[in-house]
Design a protein around this motif. Structure first.
Motif, PDB file in Angstrom:
ATOM      1  N   PHE A   1      50.607  10.501  24.204  1.00 23.97           N
ATOM      2  CA  PHE A   1      50.241   9.091  24.120  1.00 23.97           C
ATOM      3  C   PHE A   1      48.797   8.928  23.635  1.00 23.97           C
ATOM      4  O   PHE A   1      48.517   8.114  22.745  1.00 23.97           O
ATOM      5  N   LEU A   2      47.886   9.716  24.188  1.00 19.76           N
ATOM      6  CA  LEU A   2      46.484   9.614  23.794  1.00 19.76           C
ATOM      7  C   LEU A   2      46.284  10.009  22.335  1.00 19.76           C
ATOM      8  O   LEU A   2      45.477   9.401  21.620  1.00 19.76           O
ATOM      9  N   LYS A   3      47.000  11.018  21.892  1.00 20.43           N
ATOM     10  CA  LYS A   3      46.913  11.410  20.474  1.00 20.43           C
ATOM     11  C   LYS A   3      47.382  10.274  19.571  1.00 20.43           C
ATOM     12  O   LYS A   3      46.765   9.992  18.535  1.00 20.43           O
ATOM     13  N   ALA A   4      48.467   9.626  19.959  1.00 23.55           N
ATOM     14  CA  ALA A   4      48.991   8.531  19.157  1.00 23.55           C
ATOM     15  C   ALA A   4      48.050   7.329  19.167  1.00 23.55           C
ATOM     16  O   ALA A   4      47.847   6.664  18.138  1.00 23.55           O
ATOM     17  N   VAL A   5      47.467   7.056  20.316  1.00 26.58           N
ATOM     18  CA  VAL A   5      46.557   5.914  20.445  1.00 26.58           C
ATOM     19  C   VAL A   5      45.330   6.101  19.559  1.00 26.58           C
ATOM     20  O   VAL A   5      44.820   5.141  18.974  1.00 26.58           O
ATOM     21  N   TYR A   6      44.850   7.328  19.442  1.00 25.77           N
ATOM     22  CA  TYR A   6      43.662   7.594  18.625  1.00 25.77           C
ATOM     23  C   TYR A   6      43.886   7.158  17.179  1.00 25.77           C
ATOM     24  O   TYR A   6      42.984   6.581  16.546  1.00 25.77           O
TER      25      TYR A   6
ATOM     26  N   SER B   1      35.284   6.820  27.667  1.00 28.60           N
ATOM     27  CA  SER B   1      36.718   6.901  27.377  1.00 28.60           C
ATOM     28  C   SER B   1      37.559   6.623  28.618  1.00 28.60           C
ATOM     29  O   SER B   1      38.785   6.708  28.562  1.00 28.60           O
ATOM     30  N   GLY B   2      36.901   6.327  29.733  1.00 24.06           N
ATOM     31  CA  GLY B   2      37.601   6.172  30.994  1.00 24.06           C
ATOM     32  C   GLY B   2      37.728   7.460  31.774  1.00 24.06           C
ATOM     33  O   GLY B   2      38.089   7.451  32.952  1.00 24.06           O
TER      34      GLY B   2
ATOM     35  N   ASN C   1      39.849  13.331  17.908  1.00 29.08           N
ATOM     36  CA  ASN C   1      41.124  13.167  18.591  1.00 29.08           C
ATOM     37  C   ASN C   1      41.316  14.292  19.603  1.00 29.08           C
ATOM     38  O   ASN C   1      40.658  15.337  19.530  1.00 29.08           O
ATOM     39  N   PRO C   2      42.193  14.121  20.573  1.00 30.54           N
ATOM     40  CA  PRO C   2      42.325  15.098  21.670  1.00 30.54           C
ATOM     41  C   PRO C   2      42.626  16.520  21.220  1.00 30.54           C
ATOM     42  O   PRO C   2      42.223  17.476  21.892  1.00 30.54           O
TER      43      PRO C   2
ATOM     44  N   VAL D   1      38.717   7.977  22.779  1.00 29.49           N
ATOM     45  CA  VAL D   1      39.994   8.086  23.468  1.00 29.49           C
ATOM     46  C   VAL D   1      39.942   9.185  24.521  1.00 29.49           C
ATOM     47  O   VAL D   1      40.652   9.143  25.530  1.00 29.49           O
ATOM     48  N   VAL D   2      39.089  10.186  24.303  1.00 27.59           N
ATOM     49  CA  VAL D   2      38.789  11.209  25.307  1.00 27.59           C
ATOM     50  C   VAL D   2      37.298  11.512  25.241  1.00 27.59           C
ATOM     51  O   VAL D   2      36.661  11.336  24.209  1.00 27.59           O
TER      52      VAL D   2
END
Length: 278
Positions: free
Chosen positions: A102-107, A56-57, A147-148, A30-31
């Motif tokens: 958002f990134l934390k939730a997506v992970y 991760s983009g 995670n981030p 995710v990151v």
């Protein structure tokens, strides 16, 4: 090539997302876990065309704000493309703090559709990706690595506010994606690149094959091009091709001469930068 949802489900049912394996449907980061900002110091000031791992983009997103004009990405996993497209679609929709949350939730999400702000973002994705996300509910797609919140210090992978604002300005469309492993990547290229960022993929390649892969990608460069990659474990490095005792220049063939620089990092990681001289 469209994703095979049945194959993706079968893979994720049998494999733990963060176990280090990579496959066509392995979970994505995710990151990034790399120091992207330091890597950008090796990118030529004028970079018309760049090639980078999707990961991760973050790689193409940071390359864009550091000046790369046209960026092609590649990855073995379809989920890498998906997180990259989700991030670029989120830029105009979310504020900086919302993006981080958002990134934390997506992970951690097993159902991406339940993540706050995802309905606004998914509207901007192509139909193929919308269908894939809907079909892959109850699967964690982006839990490779940490995670981030787990990254401390000054090199946090989530963009700072100024970087985020710049990304919103310059990233206005999805990045081109090549669904390929690195060994066959050269078969899908049709241009030369000023900069290639190969991340640490070479670490996962059997030693004799690593140099073959580098040589196959060198064909898609020109004078001044830079190839950058990182390693923790790899031993059979380009220095084995050096043509002089100072280990600073080597010839891949009679038409190409490259300069090579290797930097050891504090964590035991090696940074490798190769620049074509002729």
């Amino acid at each position: 090539m469209a994703p095979d949802i049945n194959a993706a489900k079968e893979y994720l049912l049998k494999n733990i997302g963060f176990n280090g394996k990579f496959d066509k449907y392995s979970t994505a980061y995710v990151v990034t876990n790399e120091d992207i900002r330091s890597a950008m110091k090796f990118m030529p000031k004028v970079t018309e065309n760049a090639l980078t791992v999707t990961g991760s983009g973050d790689h193409p997103m940071f390359m864009k704000i550091y000046g790369a004009k046209n960026i092609d990405t590649f990855d073995l996993s379809y989920n890498a493309k998906l997180i990259m497209d989700i991030k670029t679609a989120a830029l105009p929709v979310l504020k900086h703090t919302e993006y981080y949350n958002f990134l934390k939730a997506v992970y951690f999400a097993e159902d991406l559709l339940s993540v706050e702000n995802m309905p606004k973002i998914i509207e901007k994705l192509p139909y193929e990706e919308k269908a894939y996300i809907a079909a892959m509910r109850n699967c964690r797609l982006f839990n490779h690595g940490l995670n981030p919140d787990s990254y401390l210090g000054t090199n946090k992978p989530v963009p700072y506010l100024t970087e985020f604002q710049k990304m919103r300005e310059v990233i206005t469309e999805p990045f081109n994606f090549i669904w390929s492993d690195i060994a066959s990547l050269h078969e899908k290229l049709d241009k030369t690149y000023d900069f290639m960022h190969l991340s640490n993929i070479i670490d996962y390649i059997k030693e004799p094959d690593g140099l073959k892969i580098l040589a196959s990608l060198m064909k898609y460069t020109h004078v001044g091009s830079v190839i950058y990659f990182e390693t923790f474990h790899y031993c059979y490095l380009p220095e084995h091709l050096f043509m002089d005792p100072n280990h600073c220049r080597f010839m891949i063939n009679k038409n190409q001469i490259w300069a090579y620089k290797r930097v050891r990092q504090n964590q035991g990681e090696d940074i490798h930068a190769m620049q074509r001289l002729r």
